[in-house]
Design an enzyme around this catalytic site. Sequence first.
Site, mmCIF file in Angstrom:
data_model
loop_
_atom_site.group_PDB
_atom_site.id
_atom_site.type_symbol
_atom_site.label_atom_id
_atom_site.label_comp_id
_atom_site.label_asym_id
_atom_site.label_seq_id
_atom_site.Cartn_x
_atom_site.Cartn_y
_atom_site.Cartn_z
ATOM 1 N N TRP A 183 -2.647 5.653 8.749
ATOM 2 C CA TRP A 183 -1.924 6.472 6.825
ATOM 3 C C TRP A 183 -3.226 5.459 5.971
ATOM 4 C CZ3 TRP A 183 3.449 6.644 4.974
ATOM 5 C CH2 TRP A 183 3.794 7.223 6.247
ATOM 6 N N ASP B 246 9.334 -6.711 -3.698
ATOM 7 C CA ASP B 246 8.643 -7.347 -3.185
ATOM 8 C C ASP B 246 8.755 -8.521 -3.777
ATOM 9 O OD1 ASP B 246 5.871 -7.747 -1.974
ATOM 10 O OD2 ASP B 246 6.103 -5.781 -1.639
ATOM 11 N N LYS C 298 -18.839 -4.209 11.474
ATOM 12 C CA LYS C 298 -18.383 -5.128 12.614
ATOM 13 C C LYS C 298 -18.078 -3.756 14.147
ATOM 14 C CE LYS C 298 -19.263 -9.394 10.979
ATOM 15 N NZ LYS C 298 -18.526 -10.235 10.597
ATOM 16 N N ARG D 180 -4.551 7.131 20.167
ATOM 17 C CA ARG D 180 -3.547 7.202 19.421
ATOM 18 C C ARG D 180 -3.537 9.110 18.961
ATOM 19 N NH1 ARG D 180 -3.469 2.580 15.460
ATOM 20 N NH2 ARG D 180 -2.595 0.603 17.223
ATOM 21 N N TYR E 285 3.777 -8.067 17.331
ATOM 22 C CA TYR E 285 3.929 -7.134 16.505
ATOM 23 C C TYR E 285 5.147 -5.679 17.222
ATOM 24 C CZ TYR E 285 3.359 -3.441 12.528
ATOM 25 O OH TYR E 285 3.306 -2.515 11.607
ATOM 26 N N PHE F 282 0.752 -1.096 0.445
ATOM 27 C CA PHE F 282 0.074 0.405 0.063
ATOM 28 C C PHE F 282 0.617 1.047 -0.053
ATOM 29 C CE2 PHE F 282 -1.963 2.683 3.072
ATOM 30 C CZ PHE F 282 -2.389 3.764 2.224
ATOM 31 N N ILE F 283 1.603 1.175 0.478
ATOM 32 C CA ILE F 283 2.767 2.355 1.312
ATOM 33 C C ILE F 283 3.392 2.213 -0.212
ATOM 34 C CG2 ILE F 283 4.126 3.981 2.224
ATOM 35 C CD1 ILE F 283 2.717 2.658 4.959
#
Length: 387
Positions: free
Chosen positions: A212, A46, A248, A338, A182, A25-26
């Site tokens: 983001w 990648d 949800k 955050r 993580y 994505f980024i």
Amino acid sequence: MASRVDLDGNSIKTLTICMIGAGGFIGSHLCEKLLEETLHKILAVDVYNDKIKHLLENSNQLWADRIQFHRINIKHDSRLEGLIKMADLTINLAAICTPADYNTRPLDTIYSNFIDALPVVKYCSENNKRLIHFSTCEVYGKTIGSFLPKDHPLRQDPEFYVLNEETSPCIFGSIEKQRWSYACAKQLIERLIYAEGAENGLEFTIVRPFNWIGPRMDFIPGVDGPSEGVPRVLACFSNNLLRGEPLKLVDGGQSQRTFVYIKDAIEAVHLMIENPARANGHIFNVGNPNNEVTVKQLAEMMSEVYAKVSGETALEVPTVDVSSKEFYGEGYDDSDKRIPDMTIINRQLGWNPKTSLWDLLESTLTYQHRTYAEAVKKAIAKPVATS
Ligand SMILES: NC(=O)c1ccc[n+]([C@@H]2O[C@H](COP(=O)([O-])OP(=O)(O)OC[C@H]3O[C@@H](n4cnc5c(N)ncnc54)[C@H](O)[C@@H]3O)[C@@H](O)[C@H]2O)c1
Ligand SMILES: O=c1ccn([C@@H]2O[C@H](COP(=O)(O)OP(=O)(O)O[C@H]3OC[C@](O)(CO)[C@H]3O)[C@@H](O)[C@H]2O)c(=O)[nH]1
């Protein structure tokens, strides 16, 4: 293209950039930006390239000779060091970074975010190459304020919730709360990079993205990703909207997030790339403190925006509550709030985000509707196979 200057008026040297995770994505937005607005060359690494196909396929485009795709899994490929040596700068974006994986695939998560990043740091350090490493806002974990009683007045004091790169602690849950695998792996790789800088002179910049979001983020389950897959919240809610089902809300959607538009955030990375003297040795929060909402408010706003851009009527009951155990499984935990402190990025690079949450959702959901609405309709219409 006219010669361009950095923030101090010096002309910008054309760079070769080894971008690991360029197909994500980024990475896809960063490639687009660098190809359209600069003369830098990209060695795009990648395992996938679907999100940058539009940049690789058309050999008539002006930038055709400035991007090269290398299908490499950095876990085990001896070509990586050669690419880092060829480049002036390495940007490492590669990671497992979807919360649904942190508690269900903790080993893969730790390996991806720590072990697999080790050779990248080592090759940069040994070859005196600059590194921009992507960490996360999750390294802050929970806010200090979250440990105070619910109605305690200090919860309103920014000292207890605004997250600052130099002063805020990293507060994670217990080891059995594997959600933090993580954040902990990202924290350790940050510490390693910092130590390489201090002891061996590695020139580094660490980026801590704060949610983001924008086009090409993650996947729509059953369309361009696994049917049972759980992407990040933007894609989960987009999927619900495209299917005409309630969104949800995990544990009532009371957690708070600040969302920044990908195109604003990419401007910040662009400044880091071209202003090494101002960016080296720094850790940067990159987010938009003005776009704070609870996840429930995000769901309501997305429902409203989607009705506007799709012309479809919003559901009468737009959301449904679901427990985190049911949605993510055992070992999930959450960041409560955050808010990025913007002092350092503002002082060093003069960067500020511009796009409001409403505007970024409008352009992102227009993209989601245009890209996926037909495919989702077809997927829903397909008869389910019976045994
Ligand atoms: N998007 C956000 O808001 C956000 C927030 C916090 C941190 N980050 C960090 O930014 C980085 C990029 O995030 P993203 O949102 O673009 O995620 P993404 O999943 O879209 O991109 C990651 C890319 O890395 C590639 N990759 C993973 N392992 C690889 C390997 N072993 N070899 C080669 N390629 C590999 C993936 O194929 C993928 O294309 C990650 O490090 C993530 O932790 C992102
Ligand atoms: O259908 C859903 C999906 C999620 N939620 C809740 O939304 C909050 C945000 O979830 P998400 O965007 O998936 O991820 P996080 O913000 O928790 O974590 C990410 O932050 C940065 C990054 O490092 C990389 O992107 C990643 O770890 C959360 O509270 C979910 O529970 C929901 O209610 N419904």
